[in-house]
Design an enzyme around this catalytic site. Structure first.
Site, PDB file in Angstrom:
ATOM      1  N   GLU A 129       0.704  -8.502   5.869  1.00  0.00           N
ATOM      2  CA  GLU A 129      -0.409  -7.945   6.433  1.00  0.00           C
ATOM      3  C   GLU A 129      -1.625  -8.589   6.522  1.00  0.00           C
ATOM      4  OE1 GLU A 129      -0.931  -3.679   5.074  1.00  0.00           O
ATOM      5  OE2 GLU A 129      -2.356  -3.319   6.958  1.00  0.00           O
ATOM      6  N   CYS A 136       7.607   4.780   8.967  1.00  0.00           N
ATOM      7  CA  CYS A 136       6.122   4.642   8.597  1.00  0.00           C
ATOM      8  C   CYS A 136       5.073   4.732   9.619  1.00  0.00           C
ATOM      9  CB  CYS A 136       6.171   3.656   7.477  1.00  0.00           C
ATOM     10  SG  CYS A 136       7.505   3.378   6.879  1.00  0.00           S
ATOM     11  N   PHE A 186       9.387   0.094   8.830  1.00  0.00           N
ATOM     12  CA  PHE A 186      10.878  -0.302   8.896  1.00  0.00           C
ATOM     13  C   PHE A 186      11.278  -0.198  10.282  1.00  0.00           C
ATOM     14  CE2 PHE A 186      12.267   0.015   4.289  1.00  0.00           C
ATOM     15  CZ  PHE A 186      11.445  -1.112   3.947  1.00  0.00           C
ATOM     16  N   HIS A 238       3.203   6.664  -0.282  1.00  0.00           N
ATOM     17  CA  HIS A 238       3.498   6.629   1.240  1.00  0.00           C
ATOM     18  C   HIS A 238       4.366   7.939   1.626  1.00  0.00           C
ATOM     19  CE1 HIS A 238       4.820   4.680   4.721  1.00  0.00           C
ATOM     20  NE2 HIS A 238       5.174   3.573   4.130  1.00  0.00           N
ATOM     21  N   HIS A 250      -1.970  -0.793   6.172  1.00  0.00           N
ATOM     22  CA  HIS A 250      -0.770  -0.262   5.776  1.00  0.00           C
ATOM     23  C   HIS A 250      -0.488  -0.204   4.283  1.00  0.00           C
ATOM     24  CE1 HIS A 250       2.990   1.516   6.522  1.00  0.00           C
ATOM     25  NE2 HIS A 250       3.699   0.283   6.242  1.00  0.00           N
ATOM     26  N   LYS A 280      -2.897   4.312   0.153  1.00  0.00           N
ATOM     27  CA  LYS A 280      -1.633   4.225  -0.550  1.00  0.00           C
ATOM     28  C   LYS A 280      -1.541   4.310  -2.064  1.00  0.00           C
ATOM     29  CE  LYS A 280       1.531   3.484   3.150  1.00  0.00           C
ATOM     30  NZ  LYS A 280       0.561   3.153   4.665  1.00  0.00           N
TER      31      LYS A 280
END
Lengths: 86, 404
Positions: free
Chosen positions: B306, B163, B391, B332, B295, B327
């Site tokens: 976050e 990502c 990830f 995503h 994110h 998003k």
């Protein structure tokens, strides 16, 4: 000990690598220090073994006990058994 | 060290075909998440995604060329054409193309090609695999195809960090142009990951939402898959001013880090490190920052982590920041996410409008920042950050300033 409980204990011990003797029905995943990815694998193996689909929510590490998992499996198996064979 | 600016952007996203259409949709708070249309939904658990709609490959490519292009390369090429056209840059003049870099991130690469080849092989027991399978599915195909189409022969490659792939690509391109390793760069990210295999794999991780994407909201239920591409033209401030180019934003800094912790569970310290490094790299004071494009995946784990990372870096100034996750609208797009979100970040700097976090219901006590819930907000922004945390624990944060 029910056979479902026995199998769930086996799967938890194998997937998380913890000593099977540590697992009790009242222990939470957090108590057993099971990480999120291990929990997802445990559920996958349970689903695969019993041919069921568990509800798609994250296991709640603080509150979800092993007993909760077993009850969910037993409930799903019971539902399956009452459904007419197609 | 050169100052680096962005003079062109292009995008193919679920919010629109083109960067302008995408940004307009973000300002309006349009949500492109809906039932999947590109495959039968009965094999899927939830069957929602944000798909690129109305994209006709034959409107952009001759049939003979199309044979070489997975959807991921198609998106990247169309976005690159738009970015290069907008910048007005002439790669043929003064040998500029000889030292222009192309860096395109992708998390998965030519997934549709891979999926189709596997289907023929395993499901149809057809031993004849298409001879162009490798050419289409290799992760560097989008970068290579852009090099070929525009005759760019500088340092070029793909980045892959799930990502964060696009932000890593943009960071590499930025550092090359700033240091003089490359004279200009075409960089961004592309992803076309909506296949049965990929969706099932994400569903199996139990991180997907069954309703929609609600970042930072108490009722968030996970992430939703998207797709698309965004590509940018980077050049030195000096060159852009000399040729009288319209400057969209200054690329001020980039910070990267690895959590070296859990393979999926995010780390507050790792995220904070990348944010702090982006600020330091750009010589930016924390009180200069007005907007953070988060994110913000909408998973239970990402959003509080976050938020805490932002608070850790910004301290009391965290309460003065506008933080939003676009998003919530385009979902995503994995390896393209950071690039699509850079369209939002540049939009905020240029227009003085912060895009919203849509689908927001109730606040979560674990997420205590200003998330610009459900409607865009007018607010002048001098400096903005764009976060990507992958990830695998690989983090990349970009820092941009309003055009000088």
């Amino acid at each position: 000990m029910s056979s479902v409980q026995d199998t769930v204990f086996d799967i938890i011990a194998k997937e998380s690598g913890i000593d099977r003797a540590r697992i009790t029905p009242d222990a939470t995943l957090k108590d057993l220090e099971i990480q999120s990815l291990d929990a997802v694998q445990i559920i996958f193996e349970i689903e695969d073994h019993f041919k069921i689909t568990m509800p798609d929510r994250d296991p709640k590490f603080d509150t979800e006990s092993v007993k909760g998992l077993i009850e969910t499996v037993e409930k799903l198996l019971a539902e399956q058994a009452t459904q007419p064979v197609p | 060290m050169q100052r680096v600016v962005i003079t062109g952007m292009g995008a193919v996203t679920p919010l629109g075909l083109g960067a302008t259409a995408t940004w307009s949709a973000m300002r309006e708070g349009r949500v492109a998440i809906g039932p999947i249309t590109s495959m039968p939904r009965d094999g899927l658990r939830f069957g929602i995604a944000a798909e690129v709609q109305g994209f006709d490959p034959l409107a952009h490519f001759e049939e003979k060329k199309l044979i070489l292009l997975d959807r991921v390369s198609q998106f990247a090429l169309v976005a690159a054409r738009e970015a290069i056209a907008q910048s007005g840059i002439d790669f043929a003049a003064d040998g500029l193309g000889e030292n222009t870099a192309v860096v395109i991130g992708t998390g998965i690469g030519g997934e549709q090609t891979h999926d189709e080849a596997s289907r023929r092989l395993y499901a149809e027991n057809n031993p004849r695999t298409h001879p162009l399978t490798i050419v289409r599915l290799m992760a560097n195909a989008p970068a290579s195809q852009i090099c070929i189409e525009h005759k760019l022969t500088g340092p070029s490659f793909a980045t892959s960090s799930a990502c964060a792939s696009a932000n890593h690509a943009l960071a590499q391109a930025f550092h090359m142009v700033r240091s003089g390793v490359a004279d200009a760069a075409v960089a961004g990210g592309s992803e076309a990951c909506i296949t049965l295999g990929v969706i099932r794999a994400w569903e199996a991780m139990r991180v997907m939402a069954d309703d929609t994407c609600r970042p930072f909201s108490r009722q968030r239920r996970g992430m939703v898959l998207g797709e698309g591409a965004a590509v940018f033209v980077l050049e030195t401030l000096e060159r852009a001013q000399r040729r009288g180019a319209a400057i969209l934003a200054e690329f001020a800094g980039a910070g990267m880090s690895a959590d070296a912790g859990d393979i999926v569970f995010p780390s507050e310290a790792g995220a904070a490190k990348a944010i702090a490094r982006a600020l330091a790299d750009g010589g930016i004071g924390i009180d200069e920052v007005g907007y953070v494009n988060a994110h913000g995946t909408g998973t239970p784990a990402n959003d509080p982590t976050e938020s805490k990372a932002i608070r850790r870096v910004f301290g009391a100034h965290a309460d003065a920041l506008a933080v939003s996750s676009t998003k919530s609208m385009h979902a995503h797009a994995l390896g393209a996410a950071g690039a699509i979100e850079l369209v939002a970040t540049i939009g905020a700097l240029r227009d003085g409008v912060v895009p919203p976090t849509m689908n927001f219901l109730d606040p979560d006590p674990e997420c205590d920042l200003d998330y610009v819930a459900n409607a865009a907000r007018e607010r002048p922004v001098r400096v903005a950050l764009s976060n990507s945390f992958a990830f695998g624990g690989l983090n990349a944060v970009l820092a941009l300033r309003r055009a000088p």
